[in-house]
Design a protein around this motif. Structure first.
Motif, PDB file in Angstrom:
ATOM      1  N   VAL A 238      85.906  81.095  97.357  1.00  0.00           N
ATOM      2  CA  VAL A 238      86.342  82.282  96.840  1.00  0.00           C
ATOM      3  C   VAL A 238      87.266  82.049  95.688  1.00  0.00           C
ATOM      4  O   VAL A 238      87.330  82.688  94.922  1.00  0.00           O
ATOM      5  N   ASN A 340      82.356  87.961  91.944  1.00  0.00           N
ATOM      6  CA  ASN A 340      80.948  88.217  92.529  1.00  0.00           C
ATOM      7  C   ASN A 340      80.260  89.511  92.438  1.00  0.00           C
ATOM      8  O   ASN A 340      81.100  90.439  92.941  1.00  0.00           O
ATOM      9  N   GLU A 342      79.257  91.682  94.513  1.00  0.00           N
ATOM     10  CA  GLU A 342      79.091  92.124  96.072  1.00  0.00           C
ATOM     11  C   GLU A 342      80.250  92.973  96.420  1.00  0.00           C
ATOM     12  O   GLU A 342      81.422  93.067  95.878  1.00  0.00           O
ATOM     13  N   HIS A 343      80.255  93.440  97.599  1.00  0.00           N
ATOM     14  CA  HIS A 343      81.285  94.345  98.219  1.00  0.00           C
ATOM     15  C   HIS A 343      82.374  93.527  98.627  1.00  0.00           C
ATOM     16  O   HIS A 343      82.238  92.291  99.130  1.00  0.00           O
ATOM     17  N   PRO A 344      83.566  93.923  98.285  1.00  0.00           N
ATOM     18  CA  PRO A 344      84.801  92.982  98.385  1.00  0.00           C
ATOM     19  C   PRO A 344      85.121  92.345  99.943  1.00  0.00           C
ATOM     20  O   PRO A 344      85.705  91.393  99.966  1.00  0.00           O
ATOM     21  N   PHE A 347      80.946  91.580 101.665  1.00  0.00           N
ATOM     22  CA  PHE A 347      79.943  90.682 100.892  1.00  0.00           C
ATOM     23  C   PHE A 347      78.460  90.939 100.813  1.00  0.00           C
ATOM     24  O   PHE A 347      77.518  89.892 100.798  1.00  0.00           O
ATOM     25  N   THR A 416      82.068  94.893  92.704  1.00  0.00           N
ATOM     26  CA  THR A 416      82.401  93.313  92.546  1.00  0.00           C
ATOM     27  C   THR A 416      83.737  92.934  93.558  1.00  0.00           C
ATOM     28  O   THR A 416      84.182  94.116  94.370  1.00  0.00           O
ATOM     29  N   ASN A 417      83.922  91.719  93.674  1.00  0.00           N
ATOM     30  CA  ASN A 417      84.976  91.496  94.816  1.00  0.00           C
ATOM     31  C   ASN A 417      86.418  91.418  94.255  1.00  0.00           C
ATOM     32  O   ASN A 417      87.153  90.760  94.878  1.00  0.00           O
ATOM     33  N   LEU A 420      89.236  91.997  96.823  1.00  0.00           N
ATOM     34  CA  LEU A 420      89.397  90.888  97.500  1.00  0.00           C
ATOM     35  C   LEU A 420      90.479  89.918  96.920  1.00  0.00           C
ATOM     36  O   LEU A 420      91.363  89.452  97.570  1.00  0.00           O
TER      37      LEU A 420
END
Ligand code: MV4
Length: 449
Positions: A238, A340, A342-344, A347, A416-417, A420
């Motif tokens: 990450v 990414n 993707e869901h933070p 995922f 996006t992530n 995170l």
């Protein structure tokens, strides 16, 4: 030097290599799938050839299609990037046999390191520290039992043809050993067509630290210090940084020398990475070597000032490294955050159309991405759409700069992530450098979302 190179990849790494070609005055050829007609790499290259349908197996992994594109465009060399065909020795063989230059290590180095049992044998001969465990392949559950007793539980069973976290079984007790052994063996046979497995003591709280090396065809081989890649989840990194906040000067010296010894043992040419696990007491062990350019190479580029992709191309063209080990100095600290689609926290992938993209900028901020406003992120490939890299005099300033860069980043239309990264960068343990390979997963588990 080459006149024209084909880039057998997509996304940000294809863009990274195309940019390098442009700066060196080398023509660039992109290959693209039907899903990537409007992709950045397709647009930025001097020429672009469609190599098949969206599915990777029919395009970016289709050796015949890639070779046809090389012949059609009359390139002299092929750069595989990372992922896809990058560590496929068969592909490297075909590239070379067809008369092109392979921008990477020899297929022989790739094969030796690709087979983890063979790799460990080589490393043992070279005096590189190995995790205690089996000397080579383990053939049955009975043999596994004796080795596990000797090493002490927990142990980890790994597929020789695996790597990067694929094909592994952690075993905590003797009772669970036969089942895990058979599972690992049959999964290895199914996934890799090779049921060879080996056993290591399972290190419980290690950090993932890797050494960047660069070799030429004249016998010169240098290291470019280490990166720390402990911030991972499901073997997906990450955030990476260089240098490691955990490695002191004395440890760094012996670690990097071990990296050079590992690469020298296979006469390594090009850019490569030796992965180590490091215990809390700073003892470290070789686990595997990646015979490619890695996603996180920019953090090393920033602390050393060495353009790794440029040197991949130069050494492939037969040039000598222009610097010796003593000339390579590290300066400051660099961090990379992978962005990414993707869901933070869950995922789950989030492909779709980017309604608006605004990249961060300013002092000591680098963005390696392959997106733009209006770009449709296809659902067929890896969720990583770009990387933000920051540099500063020290780690604390580098974190602050990354927080500022992430704050400026705007990607509207897809998930996006980003959040995170916001939370991780603000975390006290992260800021102290107090973490290991399990930190992110444990932290996510106890987080109230
Ligand atoms: C290990 C290990 C602990 N002990 N080997 C994972 C990726 C691949 N490069 C090797 N990996 C590991 N090998 C020994 N002897 C821990 C990992 C590892 C890991 C294991 C379980 C869950 C997450 C992990 C994340 C990084 C590394």
């Amino acid at each position: 030097m080459f006149n024209k190179i084909l880039i057998a990849n997509r996304g940000e790494i294809a863009v990274r290599i195309i940019r390098c070609c442009k700066e060196l005055g080398i023509g660039s050829v992109a290959v693209y799938s039907e899903a990537d007609r409007e992709a950045m790499h397709t647009r930025l290259a001097d020429e672009a050839v469609c190599i098949g349908p969206a599915a990777s197996a029919q395009s970016y992994l289709n050796i015949a299609a890639v070779m046809s594109a090389a012949e059609l465009t009359d390139v002299q060399a092929i750069h595989p990037g990372y992922g896809f065909l990058a560590e496929n020795a068969e592909f490297a063989d075909i590239v070379i046999e067809s008369g092109y230059t392979w921008i990477g290590p020899s297929p022989e180095s790739m094969r030796t390191m690709g087979d983890k049992v063979t790799a460990k044998q080589k490393m043992k001969e070279a005096g590189v520290p190995l995790v205690p465990g089996s000397a080579g392949a383990v053939h049955d559950a009975e043999e596994a039992k004796h080795i596990a007793r000797e090493a002490g539980f927990p142990v980890i069973i790994k597929a020789s043809a695996g790597g990067g976290g694929r094909g592994m079984q952690v075993v905590h007790s003797e009772g669970a050993l036969p089942g895990a052994f058979n599972k690992c063996q049959s999964e290895a046979a199914a996934a890799f067509g090779d049921d060879t497995v080996f056993i290591e003591k399972f290190l419980e709280e290690p950090r993932h630290i890797e050494v960047q090396v660069l070799g030429d065809t004249h016998g010169n081989l240098v290291h470019l210090f280490e990166r720390e890649c402990s911030m991972q989840r499901n073997n997906q990194k990450v955030l990476e940084e260089a240098p490691s906040p955990f490695v002191d000067a004395k440890t760094r010296q012996i670690l990097c020398e071990a990296g050079v010894a590992a690469a020298s043992a296979v006469n390594y040419v090009g850019a490569g990475t030796i992965e180590f696990l490091m215990n809390p007491d700073k003892s470290f062990y070789f686990i595997e070597m990646n015979t490619r350019i890695q996603v996180e190479h920019p953090v090393t580029e920033w602390i050393t000032g060495v353009d790794l992709v440029e040197w991949q191309v130069r050494v492939a063209a037969g040039e000598k490294l222009a610097f010796t080990q003593e000339k390579i100095k590290k300066k400051g600290h660099a961090i990379e955050c992978r962005i990414n689609a993707e869901h933070p926290f869950k995922f789950t992938p989030s492909p779709g159309t980017i309604a608006l993209y605004h990249a961060p900028g300013g002092r000591s901020v680098r963005v390696d991405a392959a997106i733009y406003t209006g770009y449709q992120v296809p659902p067929h490939y890896d969720s990583m759409i770009g990387k933000i890299i920051t540099h500063a005099r020290d780690r604390q300033k580098c974190i602050r700069r990354m927080q500022r860069a992430i704050d400026e980043l705007a990607i509207i239309g897809i998930t996006t992530n980003r959040e995170l990264h916001e939370r991780l960068l603000a975390n006290a343990a992260f800021q102290k450098g107090d973490f290991n390979i399990h930190f992110l997963e444990n932290w996510l588990k106890q987080m109230h979302l």
